[in-house]
Design an enzyme around this catalytic site. Structure first.
Site, mmCIF file in Angstrom:
data_model
loop_
_atom_site.group_PDB
_atom_site.id
_atom_site.type_symbol
_atom_site.label_atom_id
_atom_site.label_comp_id
_atom_site.label_asym_id
_atom_site.label_seq_id
_atom_site.Cartn_x
_atom_site.Cartn_y
_atom_site.Cartn_z
ATOM 1 N N GLY A 248 49.217 40.390 3.367
ATOM 2 C CA GLY A 248 47.877 39.816 3.241
ATOM 3 C C GLY A 248 47.312 39.532 4.554
ATOM 4 N N PRO A 291 53.704 43.317 4.702
ATOM 5 C CG PRO A 291 54.197 43.474 7.007
ATOM 6 C CD PRO A 291 54.824 42.923 5.740
ATOM 7 N NE ARG A 293 43.543 44.696 4.429
ATOM 8 C CZ ARG A 293 42.730 44.922 3.452
ATOM 9 N NH1 ARG A 293 41.724 45.981 4.009
ATOM 10 N NH2 ARG A 293 42.915 44.559 2.498
ATOM 11 N NE ARG A 330 39.206 48.707 2.694
ATOM 12 C CZ ARG A 330 38.699 47.817 3.798
ATOM 13 N NH1 ARG A 330 37.829 48.400 4.482
ATOM 14 N NH2 ARG A 330 38.902 46.496 3.532
ATOM 15 C CE1 TYR A 334 38.123 47.110 -2.123
ATOM 16 C CE2 TYR A 334 37.499 47.032 0.084
ATOM 17 C CZ TYR A 334 38.277 47.284 -0.951
ATOM 18 O OH TYR A 334 39.613 47.963 -0.669
ATOM 19 C CB CYS A 361 25.571 63.767 -5.359
ATOM 20 S SG CYS A 361 25.337 65.349 -4.586
ATOM 21 C CD GLU A 362 26.993 56.701 -6.166
ATOM 22 O OE1 GLU A 362 27.408 57.360 -7.081
ATOM 23 O OE2 GLU A 362 26.521 55.746 -6.010
HETATM 24 C C1 LIG Z 1 48.707 44.901 -1.681
HETATM 25 C C2 LIG Z 1 49.773 43.936 -1.520
HETATM 26 C C3 LIG Z 1 50.662 43.786 -0.478
HETATM 27 C C4 LIG Z 1 50.084 44.086 0.949
HETATM 28 O O1 LIG Z 1 48.747 43.542 1.349
HETATM 29 P P1 LIG Z 1 48.186 43.725 2.589
HETATM 30 O O2 LIG Z 1 46.972 42.898 2.481
HETATM 31 O O3 LIG Z 1 47.674 45.281 2.592
HETATM 32 O O4 LIG Z 1 49.102 43.284 3.392
HETATM 33 C C5 LIG Z 1 52.019 43.231 -0.394
HETATM 34 N N1 LIG Z 1 52.505 42.678 -1.560
HETATM 35 C C6 LIG Z 1 51.854 42.821 -2.785
HETATM 36 C C7 LIG Z 1 52.673 42.529 -4.259
HETATM 37 C C8 LIG Z 1 50.755 43.705 -2.899
HETATM 38 O O5 LIG Z 1 49.959 43.891 -3.897
#
Ligand SMILES: *Cc1c(COP(=O)(O)O)cnc(C)c1O
Length: 433
Positions: A248, A291, A293, A330, A334, A361-362
């Site tokens: 996250g 991690p 992202r 993306r 969102y 087409c959107e």
């Molecule tokens: C999606 C996810 C991650 C990675 O999240 P990021 O925001 O990409 O770092 C890690 N663990 C679990 C269980 C996830 O679902």
């Protein structure tokens, strides 16, 4: 406007990545094209590993492969010594085909199918992260029939939900993932695991959200989990060996994003964990983070060719590119924000405001709603930055548009990691009867 990793502007005023001129990449491999800065991926992996480390506790960094997975990236991740998260049979299959050691693979998911679980158990992956008490029954039954045992973590929900700037402490949790740490049946659930002959509960997993900027969210997560582990040690007599804190970590997409300082955040997380575990008399042997992202987002750039521009009657100026929501959903999904530049005009002054629109087409098929660019013309190459995560992995064939190629660039060399799809690929599974 921020440049990442090995990005550079060469003397022609062109954007360079990994010492490759992006306009040349566009010519050689066609557009749209995903470009991955291999050195940046490797350096980020090392930053995670080197800072999430402390004496006395084993630590592990697990790449959440749902962000971006193919054979080449699995190889890079493996070489950098990270482990791998998968959430489906397809991801597991990819990892195994890349010779990723099964013992370093974790499987997640709130509804893993029997065939996915069977594959995971037969291949002997490192850990299955069990989502809930009912899934335990299925895993036990499968282990028995396959005559195998498996180490597992139980996913729990610490009642923290964090996204970008804030986290919310919720006492009642209705997330679709995991069992709540407030569940009154927690001891009964843990006892079920303890009494199992085929499943070995090593500890717990939690994940509080994505694109989190507030370092405090991660520290609260650690503290709350330690309190939970202490509670179940006292009340249920269960000694936790392993704690997985999820992913996250927020990244920079556009102005205003203030990503966490990885170095201090990781160091603080693990030292808070060690200190509080000691205070609580817990003997945690291993701690993990996941991690996704933050490993790959900034290392990815998408190159598009401009087909034309258009000024609407209402006054809006569009730049039309040869990709769109099919390679990057993306913004439509969102309202994600991105930065971009004209790869062949990096040094030209920005004096026009544009909306970058895709070819689908959107009406929602927009990549960037408002951006200042130099005057754009047909044939220009647009580079959209920070498209490494959740772009290819979320891409589609809407409008029967073939998926772009992926190239890894490094030290002036470009290697195809994923071929561009062909029209043949598009009808590959169609049956004309
Ligand atoms: C999606 C996810 C991650 C990675 O999240 P990021 O925001 O990409 O770092 C890690 N663990 C679990 C269980 C996830 O679902």
């Amino acid at each position: 406007m921020k440049l990442f990793g090995t990005m550079n502007v060469n003397d022609k005023g062109h954007l360079e990545i990994g010492k490759c001129d992006t306009t040349e990449l566009a010519k050689e491999f066609g557009t749209p094209l995903y470009v991955v800065d291999e050195d940046l991926v490797r350096n980020t992996c090392r930053e995670f590993k080197n800072n999430f480390e402390i004496e006395g506790i084993e630590s592990e960094v697990i790449y959440a492969s749902k962000a971006f997975l193919n054979l080449a990236i699995a190889k890079v991740i493996c070489e950098e010594g990270l482990s791998l998260d998968v959430v489906s049979g397809g991801e597991l299959y990819t990892a195994l085909k890349a010779n990723f050691p099964a013992s370093r693979i974790y499987m997640h998911g709130n509804n893993k199918t029997e065939s996915e679980l069977t594959m995971a158990i037969e291949e002997g992956i490192g850990r299955i992260v069990v989502d809930n008490r009912n899934e335990l029954e299925v895993i036990e039954y499968l282990c028995k029939s396959l005559n195998k045992k498996i180490d597992v973590l139980l996913r729990v929900n610490p009642g923290i939900e964090a996204h970008t700037h804030e986290y919310i402490q919720t006492s009642k949790n209705d997330s679709k993932f995991g069992e709540s740490i407030f569940d009154e049946d927690m001891c009964r659930i843990i006892n079920r695991f303890k009494n199992s002959e085929s499943v070995n509960l090593k500890g717990f997993h939690c994940h509080i959200g994505s694109q989190i900027f507030e370092e405090k969210s991660f520290y609260s997560e650690v503290s709350d989990m330690i309190k939970f582990l202490e509670k179940i040690k006292n009340e249920c007599g269960f000694c936790t060996e392993e704690l997985n804190l999820g992913g996250g970590f927020g990244v920079y997409y556009s102005e205003g994003d203030k990503p966490v300082n990885l170095k201090s955040c990781l160091k603080n997380m693990i030292s808070i964990l060690k200190e509080e575990a000691q205070k609580s008399g817990l003997n945690i042997k291993k701690v993990m983070i996941e991690p996704g992202r933050s490993i790959i987002a900034n290392a990815g750039t998408t190159l598009y060719k401009v087909g034309g521009t258009k000024k609407t009657y209402g006054g809006k100026k569009y730049v039309f590119i040869d990709g769109g929501m099919t390679d990057n959903p993306r913004t439509a999904l969102y309202d994600a924000k991105y930065e971009a530049l004209v790869a062949n005009k990096v040094n030209v002054e920005n004096n026009e405001e544009y909306t970058i629109g895709g070819k689908c087409c959107e009406s929602g098929d927009i990549i960037i709603k408002e951006i200042e660019l130099p005057r754009v013309e047909r044939g220009d190459i647009i580079a959209v930055l920070t498209t490494g995560a959740y772009n290819y992995s979320m891409s589609s064939n809407y409008n029967r548009i073939p998926k772009p190629a992926v190239v890894f660039v490094k030290e002036g060399e470009a290697k195809i990691a994923v071929k561009r799809e062909t029209y043949e690929d598009i009808i590959r599974n169609d049956i004309l009867f």
